[in-house]
Design a protein around this motif. Structure first.
Motif, PDB file in Angstrom:
ATOM      1  N   LEU A 134       0.782  -1.166  -0.167  1.00 50.93           N
ATOM      2  CA  LEU A 134       0.309  -0.049  -0.192  1.00 50.93           C
ATOM      3  C   LEU A 134       0.432   1.474   0.242  1.00 50.93           C
ATOM      4  CD1 LEU A 134      -2.734  -1.289   2.395  1.00 50.93           C
ATOM      5  CD2 LEU A 134      -2.561  -1.362  -0.105  1.00 50.93           C
ATOM      6  N   LYS A 135       1.992   1.510   0.670  1.00 52.39           N
ATOM      7  CA  LYS A 135       2.998   2.305   0.360  1.00 52.39           C
ATOM      8  C   LYS A 135       3.058   2.845  -0.549  1.00 52.39           C
ATOM      9  CE  LYS A 135       7.325   4.464   3.139  1.00 52.39           C
ATOM     10  NZ  LYS A 135       8.048   3.999   4.154  1.00 52.39           N
ATOM     11  N   GLU A 136       3.887   1.063  -1.062  1.00 55.40           N
ATOM     12  CA  GLU A 136       4.783   1.606  -2.707  1.00 55.40           C
ATOM     13  C   GLU A 136       3.439   2.215  -3.837  1.00 55.40           C
ATOM     14  OE1 GLU A 136       7.064   0.777  -5.891  1.00 55.40           O
ATOM     15  OE2 GLU A 136       7.284   0.820  -3.283  1.00 55.40           O
ATOM     16  N   GLY A 137       2.317   1.743  -3.456  1.00 56.33           N
ATOM     17  CA  GLY A 137       1.252   1.775  -4.394  1.00 56.33           C
ATOM     18  C   GLY A 137      -0.185   3.481  -3.983  1.00 56.33           C
ATOM     19  N   SER A 138       1.439   4.168  -2.843  1.00 56.19           N
ATOM     20  CA  SER A 138       0.923   5.201  -2.671  1.00 56.19           C
ATOM     21  C   SER A 138      -0.904   5.797  -1.914  1.00 56.19           C
ATOM     22  CB  SER A 138       0.788   6.710  -3.398  1.00 56.19           C
ATOM     23  OG  SER A 138       1.741   6.617  -3.949  1.00 56.19           O
ATOM     24  N   LYS A 139      -0.905   4.315  -1.408  1.00 57.24           N
ATOM     25  CA  LYS A 139      -2.228   4.521  -0.480  1.00 57.24           C
ATOM     26  C   LYS A 139      -2.338   4.803   1.295  1.00 57.24           C
ATOM     27  CE  LYS A 139      -5.215   3.170  -4.137  1.00 57.24           C
ATOM     28  NZ  LYS A 139      -5.848   4.389  -4.425  1.00 57.24           N
ATOM     29  N   LYS A 140      -1.216   5.846   1.399  1.00 58.26           N
ATOM     30  CA  LYS A 140      -1.516   6.060   3.259  1.00 58.26           C
ATOM     31  C   LYS A 140      -1.318   4.725   3.683  1.00 58.26           C
ATOM     32  CE  LYS A 140      -2.267  10.635   1.192  1.00 58.26           C
ATOM     33  NZ  LYS A 140      -3.115  12.316   0.738  1.00 58.26           N
ATOM     34  N   PRO A 141      -0.368   4.256   4.100  1.00 54.40           N
ATOM     35  CA  PRO A 141      -1.209   3.347   4.620  1.00 54.40           C
ATOM     36  C   PRO A 141      -0.715   3.328   6.680  1.00 54.40           C
ATOM     37  CG  PRO A 141       0.700   2.296   3.754  1.00 54.40           C
ATOM     38  CD  PRO A 141      -0.338   3.625   3.359  1.00 54.40           C
ATOM     39  N   LEU A 142      -0.925   3.328   7.174  1.00 54.54           N
ATOM     40  CA  LEU A 142      -0.462   3.244   8.614  1.00 54.54           C
ATOM     41  C   LEU A 142      -0.606   1.909   9.792  1.00 54.54           C
ATOM     42  CD1 LEU A 142      -2.335   6.858  10.151  1.00 54.54           C
ATOM     43  CD2 LEU A 142       0.221   6.463   9.175  1.00 54.54           C
ATOM     44  N   ILE A 143       0.437   1.679  10.462  1.00 55.19           N
ATOM     45  CA  ILE A 143       0.517   0.178  10.793  1.00 55.19           C
ATOM     46  C   ILE A 143       0.157   0.304  12.032  1.00 55.19           C
ATOM     47  CG2 ILE A 143       3.199   0.572  10.618  1.00 55.19           C
ATOM     48  CD1 ILE A 143       3.077  -2.612   9.694  1.00 55.19           C
ATOM     49  N   ALA A 144      -0.383  -0.886  12.486  1.00 49.78           N
ATOM     50  CA  ALA A 144      -0.837  -1.080  14.213  1.00 49.78           C
ATOM     51  C   ALA A 144      -0.891  -1.591  14.707  1.00 49.78           C
ATOM     52  CB  ALA A 144      -2.221   0.043  13.809  1.00 49.78           C
ATOM     53  N   GLY A 145      -1.405  -2.070  16.154  1.00 52.46           N
ATOM     54  CA  GLY A 145      -1.587  -3.610  16.104  1.00 52.46           C
ATOM     55  C   GLY A 145      -0.395  -4.151  17.389  1.00 52.46           C
ATOM     56  N   ASN A 146      -0.398  -5.518  17.219  1.00 52.48           N
ATOM     57  CA  ASN A 146       0.304  -6.217  17.178  1.00 52.48           C
ATOM     58  C   ASN A 146       2.366  -5.818  16.862  1.00 52.48           C
ATOM     59  OD1 ASN A 146      -0.739  -7.844  19.342  1.00 52.48           O
ATOM     60  ND2 ASN A 146      -0.814  -9.528  17.867  1.00 52.48           N
ATOM     61  N   ILE A 147       2.278  -5.296  15.834  1.00 53.66           N
ATOM     62  CA  ILE A 147       2.976  -5.141  15.067  1.00 53.66           C
ATOM     63  C   ILE A 147       4.045  -3.347  15.040  1.00 53.66           C
ATOM     64  CG2 ILE A 147       2.116  -4.987  12.932  1.00 53.66           C
ATOM     65  CD1 ILE A 147       4.312  -6.292  11.414  1.00 53.66           C
ATOM     66  N   GLY A 148       3.194  -3.134  15.631  1.00 54.91           N
ATOM     67  CA  GLY A 148       3.030  -1.966  15.304  1.00 54.91           C
ATOM     68  C   GLY A 148       3.086  -1.237  16.428  1.00 54.91           C
ATOM     69  N   ALA A 158      -5.018   9.775  13.050  1.00 59.54           N
ATOM     70  CA  ALA A 158      -4.868   9.085  11.636  1.00 59.54           C
ATOM     71  C   ALA A 158      -6.611  10.232  10.400  1.00 59.54           C
ATOM     72  CB  ALA A 158      -5.365   7.630  10.717  1.00 59.54           C
ATOM     73  N   SER A 159      -5.714  10.732   9.580  1.00 59.58           N
ATOM     74  CA  SER A 159      -7.100  11.069   8.647  1.00 59.58           C
ATOM     75  C   SER A 159      -7.837  10.632   7.946  1.00 59.58           C
ATOM     76  CB  SER A 159      -6.172  12.634   7.962  1.00 59.58           C
ATOM     77  OG  SER A 159      -4.661  11.234   6.774  1.00 59.58           O
ATOM     78  N   ALA A 160      -9.003  11.040   7.196  1.00 64.56           N
ATOM     79  CA  ALA A 160     -10.138  10.039   6.637  1.00 64.56           C
ATOM     80  C   ALA A 160      -9.240   9.962   5.135  1.00 64.56           C
ATOM     81  CB  ALA A 160     -10.825  10.635   5.978  1.00 64.56           C
ATOM     82  N   ASP A 161      -8.216  10.341   4.431  1.00 64.58           N
ATOM     83  CA  ASP A 161      -7.858   9.944   3.572  1.00 64.58           C
ATOM     84  C   ASP A 161      -6.417   8.684   3.334  1.00 64.58           C
ATOM     85  OD1 ASP A 161      -5.983  11.958   4.454  1.00 64.58           O
ATOM     86  OD2 ASP A 161      -4.968  12.043   2.791  1.00 64.58           O
ATOM     87  N   GLU A 162      -5.935   7.968   4.709  1.00 61.96           N
ATOM     88  CA  GLU A 162      -5.093   7.236   5.376  1.00 61.96           C
ATOM     89  C   GLU A 162      -6.104   5.620   5.623  1.00 61.96           C
ATOM     90  OE1 GLU A 162      -1.750   9.336   7.607  1.00 61.96           O
ATOM     91  OE2 GLU A 162      -3.942   9.838   8.446  1.00 61.96           O
TER      92      GLU A 162
END
Length: 451
Positions: A134-148, A158-162
């Motif tokens: 998603l990052k490579e595809g310019s989809k503005k991802p954020l990572i969360a939970g157990n991994i982040g 976070a904003s609505a376009d992420e």
């Protein structure tokens, strides 16, 4: 962040600190709740509690008062690791006080759509791969939970376009009520955490909460090759996207020996995938399906698939020494994960296994032990795993004290062309505080061989 009014002036108890408790307490405080934090660590040694106190949050440390809930709390937000048999949690349930994890808060305040990823195995790899795509595809991802970062800490900003890509455990999901990701992924289900959930059925129900509140506007990507997951999926109201690595499906995403198919049509050649193993192919299918659903460019998907080689402690290639390759799969804390790891290799294997003894059988590994030439067993299950390995026809089986001892013993028994694989099939807590620590010691022992 959505400034939800439901928390304003509400008396909330945050039970247990660590990262999730701190993030939940701070968020609830911002939302206008009257927050009390209770943590077992003494106040003088508890930097997190000291910080929260300076912010105006009430803290009770060093013990868990039996009458704590008599203070009129309307909500409990607990650390996911605290079991429901905990006296305060059990008391809250008996009083019909809602008991949440911070994931519920994360959903309530999030302006960004959420992608929820759960399953017994594959969560972290799928989450990491999807984030990179998603990052490579310019989809503005954020990572969360157990991994982040803790989920409510991410969604608060976070904003609505992420897009919030969230790895979710059954422990976290149990403490949700309205949580509804736009896209849910259920990678698989294998017997685990029964000591926490009480039964396989209850464990499955906890996983199902990733899709329980979804509607026809949402998507559930699920493992069509596992009957228990497929059966639960039929109860979802979401649009169903099955995945299978056992041949072409007319719907969803699937793979045969050479091709990946989307809705029954060829989508890309498997030859572009750098990540080894059939179990990782399933993770790829989940990530690719999600990327397609959010309109991620195909060239971005392919670009990442060509270079993504895995996540630390998850069939991680750490190096080669004297023509022997070393792989760190310390995250393999059950037989399904070890089966998947063993299956990913065709070279002769030297398997490092063993750990916390929960009484689980290793029989599921038997059909996959044919190219395991040596087993080095350690931990509480060392003798039991060694006996199992011998019954599978493994000719060389040795015991080791710990990872520092196991790696040189494994290397002494290796030959050029072999692969040394740490895939314990057991949790780490008999000897190490986490599977990460166990994997780090494996890496350190590998590096020590070369000095």
């Amino acid at each position: 962040m959505k400034m939800i009014e439901s928390m304003k002036d509400k008396k909330v108890l945050v039970l247990g600190l660590a990262k999730s408790g701190v993030a939940a307490a701070e968020l609830l405080h911002k939302l206008g709740a009257f927050v009390t934090v209770n943590d077992a660590k003494p106040f003088e040694d508890n930097k997190e509690a000291q910080t929260l106190l300076h912010q105006g949050i009430t803290v009770i440390c060093g013990h868990h008062p039996e009458d704590l809930l008599d203070d009129g709390f309307e909500l409990v937000v607990k650390n996911p690791g605290i079991p429901y048999t905990n006296p305060i949690v059990a008391d809250a349930i008996s009083r019909e006080i809602p008991v949440w994890t911070e994931v519920e808060l994360a959903y309530l305040v999030s302006e960004a759509p959420m992608i929820g990823i759960t399953g017994s195995n594959g969560k972290t790899t799928t989450t990491s791969l999807l984030f990179d795509v998603l990052k490579e595809g310019s989809k503005k991802p954020l990572i969360a939970g157990n991994i982040g970062t803790v989920a409510c800490g991410v969604t608060a900003d976070a904003s609505a376009d992420e897009l919030v890509v969230t790895e979710l455990s059954s422990f976290q999901l149990m403490g949700t009520e309205s949580f509804k990701p736009h896209i849910a992924i259920w990678t698989n289900l294998f017997e685990a955490h029964i000591d926490y959930h009480g039964s396989m059925e209850e464990y499955a129900k906890a996983k199902f909460k990733v899709t329980e509140n979804q509607t026809a506007e949402d998507y559930l990507i699920y493992n069509a090759d596992q009957k228990i997951v497929a059966d639960f999926a039929q109860q979802s109201k979401a649009k169903l996207i099955p995945f299978s690595s056992n041949g072409r499906l007319a719907e969803g995403i699937s793979a045969d020996d050479t091709q990946i198919y989307w809705m029954g049509e060829p989508y890309l050649e498997q030859s572009v995938i750098a990540l080894p193993g059939k179990h990782n192919l399933e993770n790829v299918l989940c990530a690719v399906a999600t990327a397609i659903l959010v309109d991620c460019p195909k060239d971005a998907i392919i670009k990442v698939l060509k270079i993504f080689t895995g996540v630390k402690h998850r069939t991680q290639f750490i190096g080669e020494f004297n023509q022997v390759k070393f792989y760190n799969d310390s995250k393999a804390t059950n037989t399904l994960a070890t089966k998947s790891a063993i299956s990913a290799f065709s070279t002769p294997l030297i398997l490092l296994a063993g750990g916390l003894d929960r009484g689980h059988s290793f029989e599921a590994l038997r059909p996959y032990m044919s190219h395991v030439k040596v087993v080095v067993a350690s931990g509480e299950t060392a003798e039991r795993f060694a006996e199992f390995a011998r019954s599978c026809g493994v000719k060389t089986v040795v015991l080791a004290d710990d990872m520092t001892d196991a790696v040189p013993k494994a290397f002494e028994l290796s030959e050029a062309g072999d692969t040394i694989l740490l895939s314990p099939s057991c949790a780490s807590w008999d000897q190490y505080p986490s599977f990460e620590k166990r994997g780090d010691l494996f890496i350190e022992a590998f590096e020590a061989l070369q000095k």
